[in-house]
Design an enzyme around this catalytic site. Sequence first.
Site, mmCIF file in Angstrom:
data_model
loop_
_atom_site.group_PDB
_atom_site.id
_atom_site.type_symbol
_atom_site.label_atom_id
_atom_site.label_comp_id
_atom_site.label_asym_id
_atom_site.label_seq_id
_atom_site.Cartn_x
_atom_site.Cartn_y
_atom_site.Cartn_z
ATOM 1 N N ASP A 121 -17.577 10.915 -12.540
ATOM 2 C CA ASP A 121 -18.990 10.550 -12.452
ATOM 3 C C ASP A 121 -19.218 9.852 -11.116
ATOM 4 O O ASP A 121 -18.523 8.894 -10.795
ATOM 5 C CB ASP A 121 -19.343 9.613 -13.610
ATOM 6 C CG ASP A 121 -20.821 9.284 -13.695
ATOM 7 O OD1 ASP A 121 -21.422 8.951 -12.657
ATOM 8 O OD2 ASP A 121 -21.369 9.331 -14.810
ATOM 9 N N SER A 174 -26.637 5.828 -18.499
ATOM 10 C CA SER A 174 -26.543 5.150 -17.214
ATOM 11 C C SER A 174 -26.870 3.668 -17.394
ATOM 12 O O SER A 174 -26.226 2.991 -18.199
ATOM 13 C CB SER A 174 -27.448 5.851 -16.202
ATOM 14 O OG SER A 174 -27.198 5.397 -14.900
ATOM 15 N N HIS A 180 -23.186 13.118 -13.639
ATOM 16 C CA HIS A 180 -23.709 11.909 -14.266
ATOM 17 C C HIS A 180 -24.534 12.322 -15.473
ATOM 18 O O HIS A 180 -25.535 13.025 -15.353
ATOM 19 C CB HIS A 180 -24.568 11.150 -13.257
ATOM 20 C CG HIS A 180 -25.015 9.808 -13.729
ATOM 21 N ND1 HIS A 180 -24.134 8.827 -14.129
ATOM 22 C CD2 HIS A 180 -26.269 9.266 -13.860
ATOM 23 C CE1 HIS A 180 -24.802 7.744 -14.475
ATOM 24 N NE2 HIS A 180 -26.102 7.990 -14.337
#
Length: 485
Positions: free
Chosen positions: A425, A203, A454
């Site tokens: 995502d 991320s 995610h």
Amino acid sequence: MRNLVTLSAAALLAAGLALPAQAATAAPQWAACPAGKGVDPRQECATLKVPMDYGDPGGPRISLAISRIRTAQPATRRGVLLIIPGGPGSPGLNRPSVQVNKLPRAVLDRFDIVGFDPRGVGRSSPVSCGLEPRDLDVTRLKPYPDADGGIAGNAAWSRRIAEACARNGGPLIRHISTRNEARDIDAIRRALGEKKLSYWGVSYGTYAGAVYATMFPERTDRVVLDSNDDPDPRKVARQWLANYAVGVEDRFPDFAAWAAARGGEYGLGADAGAVRRTFLELAARLDREPLPWTGANPPLLTGNLLRETMLNAFYSDAGFPVLAGLMKAARTGAELPPPNTPPEAAMQNTAAHAGATMCNDVEWPDSISRHERQVKRNREEFPLTAGMPVNLGPCAYWPYKPAERPVKVGSRGPANVMLIQNLRDPSTPYSGALRMREAFGQRARMVGVDSGGHGVYLANGNACGDRAVTDFLTGGHLPPRDQSC
């Protein structure tokens, strides 16, 4: 002489070169980690001292908490695999304890698994802006407009946050940025005595990892970037926020199909289109008539809190029952399930660190009329997120100018970067990951995974994607071309 030293250090840092002797990082003194839930007994902890301001390496220093689980096979050890956490604002000190039970033996045989809390987070000189409880409302921390689409409430909240951070954040709040996180990562490398560093960023950790690979390309070994941020140097986090609109639209069909297949249990619709209509109608109703929700902040189930619950539920298929159950209860008048509200102390720390990172990395526009127009268009085009992704936030009123320009991720350096990305995502959409791929050029290969959620590696059960990352970490060879799983 002090000014000359500062200028010299700044010049070296801009070029991604070694820091002068004043910034040398002492070897860590390892000891048992503080006891806590889920902490593996093999995990060791240490504290490094690093400059608060890398432009002034002889000035005040801050604490950086690091951890490791050493490989049980020293004979096959290649080095360390640093886990770069997401957020910004997520702690990472106990990530080795989490991942040691998931990583394949072939990876554990080759690497010490190393974690850290980024500067300002957790045990690394944590920051707080001392926000009022009302300002920790999760539907403000992501800037959802008012029920009618107005943003006057966002503007007032944003000013309060910026002023509170200036008043209460302390001197470190000005020195939290992605460039400085990359410098901290290099300090960890030096302290561990490693010539090169392998790492796995997830991320926001993909952007921090990409910045490190750009600032210090020859110090990278095997780089895995998982669930990738768009690295646009003109916008940085402003683009990450905008990408929520796309990501949620990409992901919603997965939930809609799941819920439609369980129509008898949840009653949300017989097909995907009906489930979408149900969600939009329920959110609109809750905009007008919120329901009491004890334990939530605020203690009301509003349309925006439903939207935020949806976004969080989309990170994993395991979140689908949470969203569906909440929708069912809200529609039928049943008792609402217990809310998942984070502790206030954690929210204070996350809000301060995330705000500092996003605002110190790049300047944000402050025009209210501009944001009003953007929000109106965005609500029409992407109704699921109701204009939140392009709304006004604290960075519009941040009291400090960025100390440096954002890093432009580039292709100079070894071909040692693997990007892995889910096609659906909700927060770092595939379209943004393609821009990270483009920025790296021939340094990188992309593995696209036909999955939602995610987080990819060891997170969503895709054997093809997991195998691609494991093979790269253990063998060191990128595939000859981009791949699909």
